[in-house]
Motif scaffolding. Structure first.
Motif, PDB file in Angstrom:
ATOM      1  N   VAL A 142       0.824  -1.210   0.000  1.00 12.31           N
ATOM      2  CA  VAL A 142       0.000   0.000   0.000  1.00 12.31           C
ATOM      3  C   VAL A 142       0.860   1.263   0.000  1.00 12.31           C
ATOM      4  N   GLU A 143       0.210   2.385  -0.253  1.00 13.00           N
ATOM      5  CA  GLU A 143       0.889   3.684  -0.294  1.00 13.00           C
ATOM      6  C   GLU A 143       1.619   3.936   1.021  1.00 13.00           C
ATOM      7  N   ARG A 144       2.743   4.617   0.940  1.00 12.68           N
ATOM      8  CA  ARG A 144       3.709   4.644   2.042  1.00 12.68           C
ATOM      9  C   ARG A 144       3.187   5.269   3.328  1.00 12.68           C
ATOM     10  N   LEU A 145       2.190   6.168   3.259  1.00 13.01           N
ATOM     11  CA  LEU A 145       1.709   6.832   4.472  1.00 13.01           C
ATOM     12  C   LEU A 145       0.300   6.384   4.871  1.00 13.01           C
ATOM     13  N   TYR A 146      -0.112   5.216   4.394  1.00 11.43           N
ATOM     14  CA  TYR A 146      -1.400   4.673   4.825  1.00 11.43           C
ATOM     15  C   TYR A 146      -1.429   4.501   6.338  1.00 11.43           C
ATOM     16  N   ASN A 147      -2.633   4.652   6.908  1.00 14.72           N
ATOM     17  CA  ASN A 147      -2.803   4.354   8.333  1.00 14.72           C
ATOM     18  C   ASN A 147      -3.578   3.042   8.491  1.00 14.72           C
ATOM     19  N   ALA A 148      -3.844   2.671   9.728  1.00  9.11           N
ATOM     20  CA  ALA A 148      -4.464   1.377  10.002  1.00  9.11           C
ATOM     21  C   ALA A 148      -5.831   1.246   9.339  1.00  9.11           C
ATOM     22  N   ALA A 198      -1.144  -4.621  17.044  1.00  7.52           N
ATOM     23  CA  ALA A 198      -1.524  -6.013  17.316  1.00  7.52           C
ATOM     24  C   ALA A 198      -2.980  -6.268  16.934  1.00  7.52           C
ATOM     25  N   LEU A 199      -3.839  -5.297  17.204  1.00 10.56           N
ATOM     26  CA  LEU A 199      -5.245  -5.436  16.841  1.00 10.56           C
ATOM     27  C   LEU A 199      -5.399  -5.437  15.318  1.00 10.56           C
ATOM     28  N   LEU A 200      -4.638  -4.596  14.635  1.00 11.49           N
ATOM     29  CA  LEU A 200      -4.694  -4.566  13.178  1.00 11.49           C
ATOM     30  C   LEU A 200      -4.307  -5.922  12.596  1.00 11.49           C
ATOM     31  N   VAL A 201      -3.227  -6.495  13.093  1.00  9.45           N
ATOM     32  CA  VAL A 201      -2.798  -7.812  12.615  1.00  9.45           C
ATOM     33  C   VAL A 201      -3.902  -8.848  12.842  1.00  9.45           C
ATOM     34  N   LYS A 202      -4.529  -8.789  14.014  1.00  8.52           N
ATOM     35  CA  LYS A 202      -5.596  -9.736  14.341  1.00  8.52           C
ATOM     36  C   LYS A 202      -6.793  -9.557  13.415  1.00  8.52           C
ATOM     37  N   GLU A 203      -7.207  -8.324  13.181  1.00  6.16           N
ATOM     38  CA  GLU A 203      -8.367  -8.065  12.331  1.00  6.16           C
ATOM     39  C   GLU A 203      -8.108  -8.462  10.877  1.00  6.16           C
ATOM     40  N   LEU A 204      -6.913  -8.178  10.396  1.00  6.60           N
ATOM     41  CA  LEU A 204      -6.569  -8.611   9.047  1.00  6.60           C
ATOM     42  C   LEU A 204      -6.537 -10.129   8.956  1.00  6.60           C
ATOM     43  N   GLY A 205      -5.990 -10.768   9.990  1.00  9.01           N
ATOM     44  CA  GLY A 205      -5.949 -12.228  10.014  1.00  9.01           C
ATOM     45  C   GLY A 205      -7.330 -12.842   9.913  1.00  9.01           C
ATOM     46  N   GLN A 206      -8.296 -12.212  10.558  1.00 12.56           N
ATOM     47  CA  GLN A 206      -9.666 -12.705  10.482  1.00 12.56           C
ATOM     48  C   GLN A 206     -10.232 -12.567   9.071  1.00 12.56           C
ATOM     49  N   LYS A 210      11.640  -9.135  16.836  1.00  5.20           N
ATOM     50  CA  LYS A 210      10.810 -10.198  17.415  1.00  5.20           C
ATOM     51  C   LYS A 210       9.724  -9.621  18.323  1.00  5.20           C
ATOM     52  N   LYS A 211      10.112  -8.743  19.216  1.00  2.00           N
ATOM     53  CA  LYS A 211       9.185  -8.232  20.226  1.00  2.00           C
ATOM     54  C   LYS A 211       8.100  -7.354  19.600  1.00  2.00           C
ATOM     55  N   ASP A 212       8.496  -6.414  18.734  1.00  6.71           N
ATOM     56  CA  ASP A 212       7.551  -5.420  18.227  1.00  6.71           C
ATOM     57  C   ASP A 212       6.803  -5.868  16.966  1.00  6.71           C
ATOM     58  N   HIS A 213       7.320  -6.894  16.287  1.00 13.00           N
ATOM     59  CA  HIS A 213       6.724  -7.268  15.000  1.00 13.00           C
ATOM     60  C   HIS A 213       6.249  -8.722  14.992  1.00 13.00           C
ATOM     61  N   ILE A 214       7.195  -9.618  15.118  1.00 14.86           N
ATOM     62  CA  ILE A 214       6.875 -11.031  14.904  1.00 14.86           C
ATOM     63  C   ILE A 214       5.993 -11.585  16.008  1.00 14.86           C
ATOM     64  N   ASP A 215       6.221 -11.160  17.231  1.00 13.64           N
ATOM     65  CA  ASP A 215       5.406 -11.672  18.348  1.00 13.64           C
ATOM     66  C   ASP A 215       3.943 -11.254  18.238  1.00 13.64           C
ATOM     67  N   ILE A 216       3.651 -10.195  17.483  1.00 13.89           N
ATOM     68  CA  ILE A 216       2.244  -9.795  17.322  1.00 13.89           C
ATOM     69  C   ILE A 216       1.648 -10.349  16.025  1.00 13.89           C
ATOM     70  N   GLY A 217       2.463 -11.116  15.263  1.00 11.03           N
ATOM     71  CA  GLY A 217       1.923 -11.807  14.110  1.00 11.03           C
ATOM     72  C   GLY A 217       2.334 -11.292  12.746  1.00 11.03           C
ATOM     73  N   ILE A 218       3.323 -10.386  12.683  1.00 12.17           N
ATOM     74  CA  ILE A 218       3.814  -9.929  11.383  1.00 12.17           C
ATOM     75  C   ILE A 218       4.391 -11.136  10.628  1.00 12.17           C
ATOM     76  N   SER A 219       4.049 -11.241   9.343  1.00  8.36           N
ATOM     77  CA  SER A 219       4.382 -12.456   8.586  1.00  8.36           C
ATOM     78  C   SER A 219       5.715 -12.391   7.864  1.00  8.36           C
ATOM     79  N   GLY A 220       6.289 -11.185   7.714  1.00 13.07           N
ATOM     80  CA  GLY A 220       7.544 -11.112   6.981  1.00 13.07           C
ATOM     81  C   GLY A 220       7.980  -9.682   6.753  1.00 13.07           C
ATOM     82  N   TYR A 221       9.081  -9.537   6.006  1.00  9.90           N
ATOM     83  CA  TYR A 221       9.704  -8.230   5.808  1.00  9.90           C
ATOM     84  C   TYR A 221      10.013  -7.968   4.332  1.00  9.90           C
ATOM     85  N   LYS A 222      10.066  -6.692   4.036  1.00 11.41           N
ATOM     86  CA  LYS A 222      10.669  -6.194   2.807  1.00 11.41           C
ATOM     87  C   LYS A 222      11.904  -5.422   3.257  1.00 11.41           C
TER      88      LYS A 222
END
Length: 622
Positions: free
Chosen positions: A139-145, A191-199, A253-265
């Motif tokens: 998505v565009e670089r300054l998108y919000n949640a 964390a909530l965003l990751v959860k909602e997208l996951g759903q 790990k703490k700020d990204h992966i532990d809340i469910g981030i799937s990967g990186y660019k």
């Protein structure tokens, strides 16, 4: 000769002089590239790998030795009309500014076997999760949640496939250099965003570069373990120091992966002499700046992948630099260039060097260009729109929106095929996308041919003397020949053996050059005789771990055939413990002339995600 890294202009490397040097895209193939892999393959059936992380000077058949066993003919420029300033050379010479360097010789008998052995030597190719082979929108670089959620909902409303969304620099509180911390105004509850997208069946991928902002919370701790020079006034972690790795990747790990981030660019690890650290820089580990530059992309891949491995959750992401040793890491290279033709040449060359490359889609001037780019990316390692600057959507050109959706859904339908081909990359070393030069029968023996436009052309000469930069193999059976904007027809060089149209099953040719007219709806794809293509329903998201899907198995051609269909849970690393299966698919012609297909039963205790199986015999009379 082929290889010497991820080149974007040339396939044949004979006669070239290169400096293998990690760098971003340039408009000439001079060795400075995203993946300057010191490995080359000869059509004579051998390959050489130089195990060095230095800048290497390569003279690939460009300098004539006095002791040559095959010296060129002496010519007189005054009288010989064929005089050449570049006489034939049988020498490949490489200047390595280091002592004690190892080199490895890989035998064939053919070039494909050489590449396979090189890939297996480096750990075998990556095996992405199934969702990594679905569709992704950056998505565009300054998108919000809220905008990110709206993007996911728009895909659902359009019934367009989507497996992961990529956030660009604006997710961080500061970037260039980076804090690696969420901007709490745009993303108050990540964390909530990751959860909602996951759903919604959608994962989240994060852009970053590794350069640490002085305003990052980890800066005071990591500063002693960084290089002498900065990048955009950000500290450069010395990834050979355990302390630097622990600080940086603990943050990930703490700020990204532990809340469910799937990967990186992972951006900006390739080059740019004006902003990257210079070769006079020093690092606490004692490694030279040159060696750090040559390996930084590989190190970022290695240590970020380990975080997901510890979680037993596969990842699939993007990287700007790689090198030998990066074969097994689940990253696809991208860059800032946007030439469709160069993208295809890069995709072809990636198969020689143990890397993956995506011809990503960003924006287009016309609907034709948009569709042509979308067709290509759906036959590549990562089907991706990168809308970081344009905010484009797959349906941004309404007059071709249906065709764009059609090819995206075809990508999803073909997931069993793509997944099996990536499994062969991992277990056997076969590149899932590769040059025609690695295809058996490409250097065909017959010197006659026919085309549907009655042109007298020689496919042998086409294959040997010309670079084939606009067609490639996708998996075991498919030949892909994309159209570029403005083309009304194109030539396709078919290797020896019968080939059939992917969409209709109609016979296309055998060891000949054919001319095909433009069909805006389809990218030309041909199937080798005996081709077996397993397909699933056109789902909007990849199957979840253990989810069963029905299969339609398509068969093309006339000869009896076999295919190895791979299966595992699609998400974890349990396949490393033997939790996977290969099921043999066979098709045989019966006495009555009809074809009969069967698939072997799943082994006891092995994964089985296959539901009902149906058969489509695509053979048409030729």
């Amino acid at each position: 000769m082929y290889g010497f890294g991820l080149n974007f202009q040339t396939i044949h490397q004979r006669g070239r002089i290169l400096r293998l040097h990690t760098d971003h895209y340039g408009n000439t193939d001079n060795g400075r590239t995203h993946a300057p892999v010191p490995f080359f393959v000869s059509s004579n059936g051998y390959g050489i790998f130089i195990n060095s992380a230095r800048y290497l000077d390569v003279y690939a058949g460009s300098a004539v030795r006095k002791d040559s066993k095959n010296p060129p003919k002496i010519q007189d420029r005054n009288t010989d009309k064929n005089w050449s300033a570049r006489p034939y050379s049988d020498a490949v010479e490489i200047l390595i500014p280091a002592n004690g360097v190892e080199f490895y010789v890989f035998s064939g008998p053919g070039p494909l076997e050489v590449v396979r052995r090189f890939n297996l030597f480096n750990g075998g190719g990556c095996l992405p999760p199934r969702w990594g082979l679905g569709f992704t929108q950056r998505v565009e670089r300054l998108y919000n949640a809220e905008q990110v959620k709206n993007e996911a909902q728009a895909f659902a409303d359009q019934h367009f496939p989507l497996d992961f969304i990529g956030l660009e620099p604006g997710w961080q509180s500061k970037s260039y250099p980076c804090t690696f911390e969420w901007d709490n105004t745009r993303f108050p509850n990540p964390a909530l965003l990751v959860k909602e997208l996951g759903q919604m069946g959608v994962r989240l991928n994060l852009w970053t570069n590794p350069y640490v902002s002085p305003e990052a919370s980890i800066y005071p701790k990591i500063a002693p373990f960084t290089g002498s020079h900065s990048v955009w006034v950000g500290a450069v972690p010395d990834l050979l120091k355990p302390e630097a790795r622990d600080i940086l990747f603990s943050k990930f790990k703490k700020d990204h992966i532990d809340i469910g981030i799937s990967g990186y660019k992972i951006d900006e690890v390739d080059g740019g002499d004006s902003y990257l650290w210079p070769d006079v820089a020093t690092f606490p580990s004692g490694i030279s700046a040159e060696q750090m530059r040559q390996t930084y992309g590989v190190l970022m891949q290695k240590y970020s992948t380990e975080l997901f491995h510890q979680k037993n959750s596969r990842t699939y992401g993007l990287i700007r630099a790689s090198n030998a040793g990066g074969v097994s890491f689940p990253y696809v290279i991208y860059n800032d260039n946007y030439s469709h033709q160069d993208f295809i040449t890069g995709l072809i060359n990636s198969g020689f060097s143990g890397v993956l490359w995506t011809p990503e889609v960003r924006a287009s001037k016309t609907s034709e260009e948009w569709l042509r780019r979308m067709q290509t990316v759906c036959f590549s390692p990562m089907a991706m729109i990168n809308a970081w600057a344009s905010a484009t959507k797959p349906w941004s050109f309404p007059d071709v929106a249906d065709k764009v959706k059609e090819v995206a859904l075809l990508r999803m339908q073909m997931m069993p095929y793509w997944y099996s081909e990536f499994a062969k990359y991992h277990f056997e070393g076969t590149p899932p996308f590769r040059a025609m030069n690695l295809e058996t029968g490409f250097f065909i023996e017959n010197k006659t041919e026919k085309t549907n436009s009655n042109l007298e052309e020689n496919p042998y000469e086409e294959a040997v003397s010309k670079e084939i930069k606009d067609q490639y193999m996708a998996g075991e059976y498919l030949l892909v020949a994309p159209f570029f904007t403005g083309q009304t027809s194109r030539k396709v060089v078919l290797p020896k053996g019968k080939w059939f149209d992917f969409y209709t099953g109609k016979f296309a040719g055998d060891g000949e050059v054919i001319t095909v007219g433009s069909n805006l709806g389809n990218i030309p794809v041909y199937v080798k005789d005996g081709g077996i293509i397993p397909m699933m329903p056109p789902l909007l998201h990849a199957p979840k771990a253990g989810e069963k899907v029905d299969l339609e198995i398509r068969y093309y051609g006339q000869k009896n055939a076999k295919y190895q269909l791979y299966d595992d849970d699609g998400e974890s690393y349990n396949y490393e413990k033997g939790e996977y299966s290969w099921r043999e698919v066979t098709v045989e012609k019966q006495a009555d002339g009809k074809y009969f297909g069967k698939i072997s039963a799943p082994a006891a205790g092995k994964p089985n995600t296959i539901g009902k199986v149906s058969w489509s015999f695509m053979t048409k009379d030729n």
